[in-house]
Write an enzyme that holds these catalytic residues in place. Structure first.
Site, PDB file in Angstrom:
ATOM      1  N   TYR A   1      -3.925  13.092 -14.323  1.00  0.00           N
ATOM      2  CA  TYR A   1      -4.990  12.073 -14.291  1.00  0.00           C
ATOM      3  C   TYR A   1      -6.392  12.653 -14.252  1.00  0.00           C
ATOM      4  O   TYR A   1      -7.353  11.897 -14.095  1.00  0.00           O
ATOM      5  CB  TYR A   1      -4.893  11.224 -13.013  1.00  0.00           C
ATOM      6  CG  TYR A   1      -3.561  10.679 -12.629  1.00  0.00           C
ATOM      7  CD1 TYR A   1      -2.853   9.832 -13.480  1.00  0.00           C
ATOM      8  CD2 TYR A   1      -3.027  10.957 -11.385  1.00  0.00           C
ATOM      9  CE1 TYR A   1      -1.642   9.313 -13.093  1.00  0.00           C
ATOM     10  CE2 TYR A   1      -1.808  10.430 -10.987  1.00  0.00           C
ATOM     11  CZ  TYR A   1      -1.122   9.617 -11.853  1.00  0.00           C
ATOM     12  OH  TYR A   1       0.065   9.097 -11.463  1.00  0.00           O
TER      13      TYR A   1
ATOM     14  N   PRO B   1       0.807  -1.212   0.000  1.00  0.00           N
ATOM     15  CA  PRO B   1       0.000   0.000   0.000  1.00  0.00           C
ATOM     16  C   PRO B   1       0.849   1.274   0.000  1.00  0.00           C
ATOM     17  O   PRO B   1       1.866   1.345   0.682  1.00  0.00           O
ATOM     18  CB  PRO B   1      -0.778  -0.098   1.324  1.00  0.00           C
ATOM     19  CG  PRO B   1       0.120  -0.905   2.210  1.00  0.00           C
ATOM     20  CD  PRO B   1       0.816  -1.893   1.311  1.00  0.00           C
ATOM     21  N   GLY B   2       0.442   2.245  -0.788  1.00  0.00           N
ATOM     22  CA  GLY B   2       1.103   3.549  -0.788  1.00  0.00           C
ATOM     23  C   GLY B   2       0.092   4.609  -0.398  1.00  0.00           C
ATOM     24  O   GLY B   2       0.026   5.073   0.748  1.00  0.00           O
TER      25      GLY B   2
ATOM     26  N   CYS C   1       2.329  29.174 -16.274  1.00  0.00           N
ATOM     27  CA  CYS C   1       1.962  29.702 -17.585  1.00  0.00           C
ATOM     28  C   CYS C   1       1.334  28.616 -18.457  1.00  0.00           C
ATOM     29  O   CYS C   1       1.860  28.265 -19.516  1.00  0.00           O
ATOM     30  CB  CYS C   1       3.198  30.279 -18.256  1.00  0.00           C
ATOM     31  SG  CYS C   1       3.980  31.539 -17.245  1.00  0.00           S
TER      32      CYS C   1
HETATM   33  C1  LIG Z   1       2.338   2.278  -7.280  1.00  0.00           C
HETATM   34  C2  LIG Z   1       2.547   0.897  -6.805  1.00  0.00           C
HETATM   35  C3  LIG Z   1       2.096   0.521  -5.548  1.00  0.00           C
HETATM   36  C4  LIG Z   1       1.295   1.422  -4.643  1.00  0.00           C
HETATM   37  O1  LIG Z   1       0.066   1.793  -5.186  1.00  0.00           O
HETATM   38  P1  LIG Z   1      -0.941   2.660  -4.283  1.00  0.00           P
HETATM   39  O2  LIG Z   1      -2.084   2.948  -5.197  1.00  0.00           O
HETATM   40  O3  LIG Z   1      -0.230   3.894  -3.890  1.00  0.00           O
HETATM   41  O4  LIG Z   1      -1.331   1.832  -3.117  1.00  0.00           O
HETATM   42  C5  LIG Z   1       2.407  -0.756  -5.107  1.00  0.00           C
HETATM   43  N1  LIG Z   1       3.124  -1.617  -5.871  1.00  0.00           N
HETATM   44  C6  LIG Z   1       3.564  -1.276  -7.106  1.00  0.00           C
HETATM   45  C7  LIG Z   1       4.345  -2.240  -7.880  1.00  0.00           C
HETATM   46  C8  LIG Z   1       3.289  -0.019  -7.616  1.00  0.00           C
HETATM   47  O5  LIG Z   1       3.727   0.298  -8.829  1.00  0.00           O
END
Ligand SMILES: *Cc1c(COP(=O)(O)O)cnc(C)c1O
Length: 443
Positions: free
Chosen positions: A344, A301-302, A371
């Site tokens: 996006y 998770p990010g 700009c």
């Molecule tokens: C971007 C990415 C994530 C994280 O995705 P989130 O939408 O931020 O949770 C995890 N694994 C891989 C390989 C990614 O490219």
């Protein structure tokens, strides 16, 4: 809390967000209007309690489902020394997707054995950096890369543990630029066309690497848990076939990240606990059905850790009414500090930090200072009727893919980042100076 946020805002703001007696937005016990004054704008303000809470929810939810499960923070969403340290303290693993992210993690003292190294076209020097650091896992994306990693591993006299990135052929319902699980993708080895099976055979027969598992990331900002259940099924089927047809038994199943978050009041994300039980439960159920051992599940998770942890603060510089059409509110940042709306079509909400309780009855367009006509942060933002030049605007949910995508267009210095907690603010990234902008240019 002396007043309540207008409807829909509490869900997207950091967890400690509140309103002070004088109507100011506070985060971590700090008055955001004072933060803007002290550190300047645009300013990224991260709620440290929120970041730790989300790390803890992931750690505890997955631990409750399976002892062996791993939670790997996707570094790219907010790759800074401070965040790498926080993630290490919270006991998670870390994924990096470039040599620069790896260097950041190592400089933060992040334990190398807990690092996963990603990227669809890692350079030879990046691979060497990963081998020298002795990272925990390298996730291999192509046949060329497999050969490259094997060759460099032999040269370095090491035998890295690797996963292969597989494209499971899942169409996650999300923006096409953040959709990655379909066959037509630059990432990974496709299951549908048989390439993945060939890649497993090649990697398993390559003595210079230790193949331990597979990886799949179906996309980002995903709201439907059944997309994950489907991905788990495809991957377990693939593991079962790999075992039956090739005699290769792989223990690790990494399912990537992508859990969606609320950017606006219309978004209704799933809980982290629900995500954990869907993924681990489905892996357990389907592995038993296919007669293979339950794999060690990992997720990356990010956004769902960092996204809602931050707001960006701006100062309103001009207000221009185009009668009968729209009102442009120009702030002192834009596409250089938050590229996602332009990249996006990402949607955000806004509120006036110095009148945080104010009902948002006025529709305006919040534009940046660059700009480009496309430099619009929020096309149809709702703000209060009292909006005036000098107000501090906060845009919630900018914690993921915000500061890390910031850039120097129009030679605008990149913004500062502060962490707030318990009434104290600390700078974790300083605002760039003009000298920083000129540092790498020949005078
Ligand atoms: C971007 C990415 C994530 C994280 O995705 P989130 O939408 O931020 O949770 C995890 N694994 C891989 C390989 C990614 O490219």
């Amino acid at each position: 809390m002396s007043a309540r946020f207008p409807e829909g805002l509490a869900e997207i703001l950091p967890m400690t967000a509140a309103i002070s007696a004088d109507g100011h937005l506070t985060i971590g016990g700090c008055d955001t209007v004072e933060l803007a004054r002290e550190f300047g704008t645009p300013l990224y303000v991260y709620d440290e309690a929120h970041l730790r809470d989300r790390c803890g929810q992931y750690r505890d939810s997955f631990a409750a489902e399976a002892e062996s499960a791993r939670v790997i923070f996707a570094g790219k969403s907010f790759c800074t020394l401070a965040m790498c340290r926080l993630v290490a303290e919270e006991g998670l693993y870390l994924d990096v997707a470039s040599g620069g992210e790896l260097a950041t993690a190592l400089a933060a003292g992040f334990p190398a054995e807990r690092i996963y190294f990603h990227g669809n076209n890692k350079s030879e020097s990046e691979i060497c950096e990963a081998l020298v650091a002795d990272v925990g896992r390298i996730v291999i994306d192509s046949f060329e890369e497999l050969a490259r990693v094997a060759h460099l591993a032999r040269e370095h006299g090491v035998r890295p543990r690797v996963l292969l990135r597989i494209t499971p052929g899942i169409e996650a319902h999300t923006h096409e630029f953040i959709r990655t699980g379909q066959l037509d993708s630059k990432f990974g080895f496709g299951v549908e066309d048989g390439v993945a099976a060939r890649a497993i055979k090649t990697a398993a027969e390559e003595p210079a690497v230790e193949l331990v598992g597979v990886h799949a990331h179906i996309g980002s900002q995903i709201f439907l848990l059944h997309s994950y259940a489907k991905a788990v099924d495809v991957m377990i089927d693939f593991l079962a076939e790999t075992k039956a047809n090739l005699g290769v038994d792989l223990a690790e199943l990494n399912l990537g990240g992508g859990l969606g978050i609320a950017y606006t009041a219309d978004d209704t994300p799933e809980t982290i606990a629900g995500y954990a039980s869907t993924i681990v439960g489905e892996a357990r159920r389907h592995a038993a059905e296919r007669g293979i051992a339950e794999p060690m599940v990992a997720v990356e998770p990010g956004r769902s850790i960092t996204g809602n942890a931050a707001v960006t603060l701006y100062e309103v510089g001009t207000i221009k009414e185009v009668p009968g059409i729209r009102t442009y509110v120009a702030v002192d940042g834009g596409m250089s500090d938050n590229l996602r709306p332009m990249l996006y079509g990402a949607q955000y909400e806004a509120l006036t930090a110095n009148r945080a309780h104010e009902e948002r009855t006025r529709e305006v367009t919040i534009a940046g200072k660059h700009c480009e006509s496309g430099d619009v942060l929020i096309k149809d933002a709702r703000l209060g009727a009292g909006l005036a030049v000098g107000d501090i605007i906060a845009t919630p949910a900018t914690g993921a893919y915000g500061w890390v995508m910031s850039n120097n267009y129009n030679a605008v210095p990149r913004p500062a980042v502060v962490f707030v907690a318990d009434g104290r603010a600390r700078v974790v990234v300083h605002r760039e100076s003009y000298d920083d902008l000129l540092r790498n240019q020949e005078p």
